[in-house]
Design a protein around this motif. Structure first.
Motif, short mmCIF file in Angstrom:
data_model
loop_
_atom_site.label_atom_id
_atom_site.label_comp_id
_atom_site.label_asym_id
_atom_site.label_seq_id
_atom_site.Cartn_x
_atom_site.Cartn_y
_atom_site.Cartn_z
N VAL A 330 -10.33 -13.26 -34.16
CA VAL A 330 -10.98 -14.51 -33.72
C VAL A 330 -12.49 -14.31 -33.77
N GLN A 331 -13.19 -15.29 -34.32
CA GLN A 331 -14.65 -15.30 -34.35
C GLN A 331 -15.13 -16.65 -33.82
N ILE A 332 -16.24 -16.63 -33.09
CA ILE A 332 -16.80 -17.86 -32.53
C ILE A 332 -18.32 -17.79 -32.63
N ALA A 333 -18.95 -18.92 -32.94
CA ALA A 333 -20.40 -18.97 -33.10
C ALA A 333 -21.08 -18.55 -31.80
N ASP A 334 -22.18 -17.81 -31.95
CA ASP A 334 -22.89 -17.28 -30.80
C ASP A 334 -23.90 -18.32 -30.31
N THR A 335 -23.44 -19.27 -29.55
CA THR A 335 -24.30 -20.28 -28.92
C THR A 335 -24.07 -20.24 -27.42
N ALA A 336 -25.05 -20.77 -26.70
CA ALA A 336 -24.98 -20.68 -25.24
C ALA A 336 -24.06 -21.73 -24.64
N LYS A 337 -24.15 -22.97 -25.11
CA LYS A 337 -23.44 -24.07 -24.48
C LYS A 337 -22.56 -24.79 -25.50
N ILE A 338 -21.53 -25.44 -24.98
CA ILE A 338 -20.62 -26.22 -25.78
C ILE A 338 -20.09 -27.34 -24.91
N SER A 339 -19.83 -28.49 -25.51
CA SER A 339 -19.32 -29.62 -24.74
C SER A 339 -17.85 -29.39 -24.38
N PRO A 340 -17.39 -29.94 -23.25
CA PRO A 340 -15.97 -29.79 -22.88
C PRO A 340 -15.03 -30.35 -23.93
N ALA A 341 -15.40 -31.47 -24.58
CA ALA A 341 -14.52 -32.05 -25.59
C ALA A 341 -14.36 -31.11 -26.78
N SER A 342 -15.44 -30.47 -27.23
CA SER A 342 -15.36 -29.53 -28.35
C SER A 342 -14.54 -28.31 -27.96
N THR A 343 -14.69 -27.84 -26.73
CA THR A 343 -13.92 -26.67 -26.27
C THR A 343 -12.43 -26.96 -26.32
#
Length: 418
Positions: A330-343
């Motif tokens: 599993v790989q995920i972009a290294d960003t600080a925040k994400i919206s609940p809908a995208s999660t």
């Protein structure tokens, strides 16, 4: 009508600057306070009125007096009137006696003093009654008072005053002393002694009792309101918990149903390999239910969450796949925040891919990417049974290469997002 004449004289004196009928100043020196002035007829009318009022007052007092043996000393109130008249005649601009102006130059002060002396003489003669028996008056008064000398020996005491000890008197000089429930003792030094008085505080005590009862009532009301508030807060908390639990049950209903089917099949089978396969599937679905429930709590009413929550959910699901002998990365972009809908969209898509390929799933590589348009995902899967499409995800694109690998991609449209 007796007030009309003095009002007229009063108005003429105050408006002298307009007509100079009381005081006349030389041309060009019409300034109040200039020594070069003369008297006019209004001034003499004022003197005549003042003298007439003084004589009339004494005559009126004598005629109305009912105290015997007073007429033989009627000359005493006339003495100040005589001196006031003589002073007015000897003043500067009448008989023009210079030494009189030098000794008593302020006529207003002198006339006020002579009038005061006239009334004092009337009091001494008995024409004006005055309370002379102060000691007797103090004894019979309703005031609960006590006058002592410097040694606290009583000099004068009212009949209403309660007996007091010397120690109580000494304490009263320092502050109030509570004699009983409704009486306070106060003290104050006077010339050559002290004065003490007892104050009835019945009304104050009643007011304090009323305030105490009101305080208790308000305290009880406050306890009731506090209990009601706590009960309401608990009810709101339970309602919120029930809402979240209902939401969890809704989003995980399909996985719970499949776990129930697996459990029924597990009880019905005697084959070890089949039982082991069913248990692995239950673990994978149970992991999703656990992490998805956590996202319900984390994402509820939140504008943005940390990407750590999504990363932990994907990694735990990947670990459950490894326990089932399925290779997973599993790989995920290294960003600080994400919206609940995208999660939720990314994690639900990951689970949908797993469930669609689970019977023959061997390897999976999952990447969550962040673009200018929003979040998207790429996933490559190696499995024996390839699904035609993913239910509930029509926007998911599915491709197969010559080696049998499946490629899932899902990116937002221009200006959109997962």
């Amino acid at each position: 009508m007796i007030f009309v004449f003095p009002v007229v004289l009063f108005s003429l004196v105050l408006t002298n600057d307009c007509h100079q009928l009381a005081f006349a100043f030389p041309p060009g020196q019409e300034v109040l306070g200039s020594p070069d002035y003369t008297y006019r007829f209004v001034y003499y009318l004022c003197l005549l009125w003042i003298f007439s009022c003084a004589v009339f007052t004494v005559v009126y007092l004598v005629r109305r007096c009912r105290i015997p043996h007073t007429k033989r000393i009627l000359w005493l109130p006339l003495v100040p009137i005589f001196f006031a008249t003589l002073y007015a005649l000897l003043y500067k601009h009448i008989l023009n006696v210079p030494w009189m102006h030098a000794i008593a130059g302020d006529m207003t002060v002198v006339q006020c003093l002579t009038f005061t002396a006239t009334f004092e003489a009337c009091i001494r003669c008995g024409l004006i009654q005055s309370n002379m028996g102060y000691a007797t008056l103090f004894e019979v008064s309703m005031a609960k008072g006590l006058i002592t000398d410097r040694a606290f020996v009583p000099v004068q005491c009212s009949m209403q005053a309660a007996p007091l000890h010397e120690e109580q008197l000494r304490q009263a000089l320092a502050g109030s002393v509570q004699l009983d429930a409704t009486t306070q003792l106060h003290g104050h030094p006077i010339r050559k002694g002290y004065i003490f008085w007892q104050e009835d505080i019945t009304e104050l005590v009643a007011l304090l009792e009323e305030l105490r009862l009101t305080q208790e009532e308000l305290h009880d009301i406050g306890d009731i309101i506090q209990a009601e508030t706590a009960q309401k807060a608990q009810w709101l908390q339970l309602s919120e918990q029930n809402r979240l639990y209902d939401k969890i049950e809704t989003v995980t209903a399909r996985q719970l149903a499949r776990i129930q089917e697996y459990l029924i099949a597990l009880k019905a089978t005697d084959d070890v390999d089949t039982a082991r396969r069913l248990l692995k599937h239950i673990v994978i679905l149970g992991t999703y239910i656990k992490r998805r429930s956590n996202l319900v709590f984390v994402c509820d009413k939140a504008e943005d969450i940390d990407t750590t929550e999504l990363r932990l959910s994907l990694f735990e699901s990947a670990e459950s796949l490894r326990l089932s002998d399925i290779r997973c990365a599993v790989q995920i972009a290294d960003t600080a925040k994400i919206s609940p809908a995208s999660t939720v969209a990314i994690y639900d898509a990951f689970e949908a891919i797993i469930e669609a390929t689970l019977p023959g799933l061997q390897e999976i590589l999952f990447c969550a990417e962040h673009t200018a348009q929003g979040w998207g995902l790429r996933c490559s899967v190696q499995c024996t049974d390839a699904p035609a499409a993913l239910p509930g995800l029509p926007q998911m694109q599915l491709e197969r290469d010559d080696d049998g690998l499946l490629y899932f991609t899902m990116f937002p449209a221009e200006g959109g997002g997962l």
